[in-house]
Motif scaffolding. Structure first.
Motif, short mmCIF file in Angstrom:
data_model
loop_
_atom_site.label_atom_id
_atom_site.label_comp_id
_atom_site.label_asym_id
_atom_site.label_seq_id
_atom_site.Cartn_x
_atom_site.Cartn_y
_atom_site.Cartn_z
N ASN A 325 2.00 6.60 -0.35
CA ASN A 325 2.59 5.82 0.37
C ASN A 325 1.98 4.27 0.21
O ASN A 325 0.64 4.05 0.44
CB ASN A 325 2.26 6.11 2.04
N GLN A 326 2.98 3.33 0.02
CA GLN A 326 2.33 1.98 -0.39
C GLN A 326 1.86 1.19 0.84
O GLN A 326 0.85 0.47 0.78
CB GLN A 326 3.40 1.25 -1.04
N ASP A 327 2.32 1.45 1.85
CA ASP A 327 2.03 0.74 3.12
C ASP A 327 0.61 1.26 3.57
O ASP A 327 -0.17 0.39 4.10
CB ASP A 327 2.97 1.05 4.36
N ILE A 329 -1.41 2.34 1.54
CA ILE A 329 -2.62 2.07 0.67
C ILE A 329 -2.93 0.67 0.96
O ILE A 329 -4.05 0.16 1.12
CB ILE A 329 -1.88 2.13 -0.80
N ASP A 330 -1.90 -0.21 1.48
CA ASP A 330 -2.19 -1.71 1.87
C ASP A 330 -2.91 -1.76 3.05
O ASP A 330 -4.09 -2.34 3.00
CB ASP A 330 -0.84 -2.39 2.05
N LEU A 341 -1.01 5.82 -10.12
CA LEU A 341 0.04 4.98 -9.87
C LEU A 341 1.34 5.23 -11.00
O LEU A 341 2.54 5.28 -10.77
CB LEU A 341 -0.29 3.48 -10.06
N ILE A 346 6.26 6.45 -5.22
CA ILE A 346 5.79 5.40 -4.19
C ILE A 346 6.62 5.38 -3.52
O ILE A 346 7.94 4.84 -3.44
CB ILE A 346 5.48 4.07 -4.83
N ARG A 348 7.63 4.04 1.12
CA ARG A 348 7.20 3.34 2.33
C ARG A 348 7.45 3.99 3.65
O ARG A 348 8.14 5.07 3.67
CB ARG A 348 8.16 2.15 2.42
#
Length: 353
Positions: A325-327, A329-330, A341, A346, A348
């Motif tokens: 989940n990119q959100d 990770i951020d 990766l 990936i 959201r």
């Protein structure tokens, strides 16, 4: 006069003979009619199953992405095999809304309805149906270990009226993923519902794997959805990361888990892709839609072909997907290794409607 009587007698005998020939022909004609209709009747009988509408009862423990996907895969798999709801099958779908008492009530209803087959989605639902009937064929899905849940004699040889598909996940790979994403991890919190046998089974496997990796683990359990927020908040500053298995209660409350954990910079490794889409950091997980389709193939064998469920081993889905989940990770501010990766899907975080 004698000649006249002889002639009359001769004519009478001839008429009788001709009459007798006529009546002996009637049964022959009648037999021919029966014989010509027999194949048609036999043909109608052999085609009867094609006109049969199979009744399928479904009990699903609770609504969340994984279980919903398993059900949809089951429906679509049946349709691909030529069995469509409202045509040659009638599906009675019931959702227990996470309540075991509802599972028991639904199970009794489906048994009383004399369904041709019952699908149980998730372990508590499967246990309720298995306790309600030993006669109606039962297929289970999204059940981690049917033998451990006392649903079958063994996974290789079920031996009763229950079989189906397991959602046993690659626990070893999930723990290795946790270490790759959180290299300095020393202690992992195990978050699950204490009343779900499938969750306890997976957690024990995870603990064994972490032990071999030199990582400590500690349990954090809930008994109702109302406890999730408090329990997750209690994990902050006590563990370096969280692992939650394919636990139905936690999956339903994943938005709450991820919100608290992300705000506290606490990584959560989950057991299935739907939980990643709801804020979990990542997983190597099963595709529950494909698991449902695999269960549909088994249903056709049982329902249509007459295969005995007790002779059908529990089936597993071998392919797993890496999902991150990119959100999340951020929000956590972590660096994901490039090799992960390169192979990951990936996603959201899904926003609530």
């Amino acid at each position: 006069m004698k000649k006249l009587l002889a002639a009359v007698l001769t004519l009478s005998l001839t008429a009788a003979f001709l009459a007798g020939c006529g009546s002996s022909g009637a049964p022959a004609s009648s037999e021919a009619a029966v014989s010509s209709e027999a194949p048609a009747a036999s043909q109608a009988q052999s085609e009867a199953p094609a006109d049969k509408v199979y009744k399928i009862g479904v009990v699903q423990l609770v609504e969340h992405d994984a279980l919903d996907a398993a059900y949809q895969g089951f429906v679509d798999g049946l349709k691909e095999a030529g069995y469509e709801d409202g045509k040659n099958i009638a599906i009675d779908y019931q959702n227990a809304q996470g309540e075991q008492a509802n599972c028991n009530t639904i199970a009794s209803k489906l048994v009383n309805d004399k369904d041709d087959l019952i699908l149980a989605i998730a372990t508590p639902a499967a246990q309720a149906v298995a306790n309600a009937t030993t006669e109606i064929p039962i297929l289970v899905t999204a059940v981690t270990d049917p033998a451990d849940a006392k649903l079958v004699a063994s996974n290789d040889a079920p031996g009763g009226n229950v079989t189906g598909t397991s959602d046993l996940n690659p626990i070893k790979e999930q723990m290795e993923l946790l270490q790759q994403l959180v290299p300095d991890v020393k202690k992992v919190g195990m978050l699950y519902c204490s009343s779900e046998a499938n969750s306890e089974f997976q957690v024990n496997l995870a603990k064994e794997q972490l032990k071999t990796m030199g990582i400590e683990s500690v349990d954090f359990t809930v008994s109702s959805s109302n406890e999730i927020q408090q329990v997750v908040e209690s994990m902050v500053d006590k563990v370096d990361a969280v692992y939650t298995p394919t636990d139905n209660m936690i999956a339903s409350g994943m938005a709450t888990v991820s919100m608290i954990a992300s705000n506290a910079k606490l990584p959560v490794i989950v057991a299935e892709p739907g939980m990643v889409k709801n804020g979990g950091l990542g997983t190597y997980g099963l595709n529950y839609y494909n698991l449902g389709k695999q269960t549909a193939n088994m249903a056709v064998k049982v329902m249509v072909d007459g295969t005995n469920p007790g002779d059908m081993p529990i089936e597993y889905l071998e392919q797993t997907d890496l999902v991150l989940n990119q959100d999340t990770i951020d929000a956590l501010g972590i660096t994901v290794p490039q090799e992960l990766l390169d192979q990951a899907e990936i996603v959201r975080t899904e926003k609530a409607a």
